[in-house]
Design a protein around this motif. Structure first.
Motif, short mmCIF file in Angstrom:
data_model
loop_
_atom_site.label_atom_id
_atom_site.label_comp_id
_atom_site.label_asym_id
_atom_site.label_seq_id
_atom_site.Cartn_x
_atom_site.Cartn_y
_atom_site.Cartn_z
N VAL A 51 43.99 32.53 47.00
CA VAL A 51 45.20 33.08 46.40
C VAL A 51 45.21 32.70 44.92
N VAL A 52 45.37 33.68 44.06
CA VAL A 52 45.42 33.44 42.62
C VAL A 52 46.88 33.45 42.19
N THR A 53 47.35 32.33 41.63
CA THR A 53 48.75 32.19 41.26
C THR A 53 48.85 31.69 39.81
N ALA A 59 55.38 34.38 34.05
CA ALA A 59 54.16 35.11 33.68
C ALA A 59 53.02 34.75 34.61
N PHE A 60 52.37 35.76 35.14
CA PHE A 60 51.10 35.55 35.84
C PHE A 60 50.02 35.31 34.79
N CYS A 61 49.89 36.24 33.87
CA CYS A 61 48.97 36.11 32.73
C CYS A 61 49.24 37.26 31.78
N VAL A 62 49.39 36.98 30.50
CA VAL A 62 49.73 38.01 29.52
C VAL A 62 48.51 38.63 28.85
N GLY A 63 47.32 38.31 29.35
CA GLY A 63 46.11 38.94 28.82
C GLY A 63 45.34 38.05 27.87
N ALA A 64 44.50 38.67 27.07
CA ALA A 64 43.64 37.92 26.15
C ALA A 64 44.47 37.15 25.13
N ASP A 65 43.95 36.03 24.71
CA ASP A 65 44.60 35.22 23.67
C ASP A 65 44.31 35.87 22.32
N ALA A 98 40.56 37.78 48.34
CA ALA A 98 41.41 37.14 47.33
C ALA A 98 42.71 37.92 47.22
N VAL A 99 43.82 37.19 47.13
CA VAL A 99 45.14 37.79 47.02
C VAL A 99 45.79 37.30 45.73
N ALA A 100 46.23 38.21 44.90
CA ALA A 100 46.93 37.84 43.66
C ALA A 100 48.42 37.77 43.93
N ALA A 101 49.06 36.71 43.44
CA ALA A 101 50.51 36.54 43.55
C ALA A 101 51.10 36.68 42.15
N ILE A 113 42.80 40.45 36.11
CA ILE A 113 42.54 39.37 37.06
C ILE A 113 43.10 39.77 38.43
N ALA A 114 44.33 40.29 38.44
CA ALA A 114 44.94 40.71 39.69
C ALA A 114 44.16 41.86 40.33
N LEU A 115 43.73 42.83 39.53
CA LEU A 115 42.97 43.96 40.05
C LEU A 115 41.62 43.53 40.61
N SER A 116 41.11 42.41 40.13
CA SER A 116 39.84 41.89 40.64
C SER A 116 39.99 41.28 42.03
N CYS A 117 41.23 41.03 42.43
CA CYS A 117 41.50 40.56 43.79
C CYS A 117 41.53 41.74 44.75
#
Length: 258
Positions: A51-53, A59-65, A98-101, A113-117
């Motif tokens: 599980v990816v959290t 925010a899960f992740c806002v993308g590239a820095d 893999a499950v993205a939360a 990252i979520a789509l990769s799950c």
């Protein structure tokens, strides 16, 4: 980046995106850590689901820095590319499901990252999007390929070309995410799903994922041959023997995992 264990024997691994001060923006260091964590998990036979959290509540992740990238020379950007690719590919290539939360923002590389799950659960206040063209780049963590495979050409094209953001209900309607739950409960639901997966034969689940992933972009005959190879790898395993015996004896199986 950190990994937490759940379930009896740690069969469910929680991979926590843990750069809250930057809303988990993917820096070079974070990409390196993500790639390393996925390599570790991929090698662990005892892990049956991931599980990816996120450690950030909004925010899960806002993308590239982009602050980091703004300082890059062209050569530095080229040098970072394989590092970023290894991070996203590490999630995509996990041999176990893999499950993205997703709670809060999942934008650009975060959505990738979520789509990769294999499955995406999101809270009802989540916001998702691939806004890369609005800053002069394109989705480069698999987004152009994975989103199109999930939702089809026209819906992916609208999402990518307009750089539009979508709320959870819209993302579910389009097929971008698989389930919408109450805000703040995506992690709990994702862990529940992972627990259901982990209760099944690890050999069966891994081979089912392999058959589905490898057969996805082939013709039907090739896909059926791939399925047959994965069937054989499962049917003559210790897991199959245990599963049949447990069914006959009306008990829960104890999976050997081989």
């Amino acid at each position: 980046m950190r990994v937490e264990r759940h379930g009896e024997g740690g069969t469910v691994a929680e991979l926590v995106l843990d750069r809250p001060e930057a809303m988990n923006a993917v820096s070079t260091a974070m990409a390196t850590a993500l790639a390393a964590a996925t390599r570790q998990l991929a090698a662990e036979r005892g892990v049956r689901a991931v599980v990816v959290t996120s450690s950030h509540p909004k925010a899960f992740c806002v993308g590239a820095d982009l602050k980091e990238r703004n300082r890059f020379t062209d050569d530095e950007l080229r040098a970072q590319r394989p590092v970023a690719q290894a991070a996203y590919r590490g999630v995509l290539d996990l041999p176990m499901p893999a499950v993205a939360a997703v709670d809060g923002y999942a934008l650009g590389g975060g959505l990738e990252i979520a789509l990769s799950c294999d499955l995406i659960v999101c809270g009802e206040q989540a916001v998702v999007g691939l806004p890369e063209v609005s800053v002069g780049v394109i989705p480069g963590g698999g987004g152009t390929q994975l989103l199109t495979r999930r939702v089809g050409w026209s819906r992916a094209a609208q999402m990518v070309f307009t750089a539009q953001r979508y709320d959870a209900a819209s993302a579910y309607r389009l097929g971008v995410v698989d389930e919408v739950v109450a805000a703040g409960s995506a992690r709990e639901r994702a862990l529940e799903i992972a627990g259901q997966i982990a209760a099944n034969s690890p050999v069966g689940v891994r081979n089912a994922k392999r058959a589905m992933r490898q057969g996805l972009d082939t013709d039907l005959d090739t896909g059926l041959r791939i399925e047959d190879e994965c069937w054989a790898a499962t049917a003559f395993s210790a897991d199959r023997a245990e599963g049949v015996a447990a069914f006959a004896e009306k008990r829960r199986p104890t999976w050997p995992g081989r």
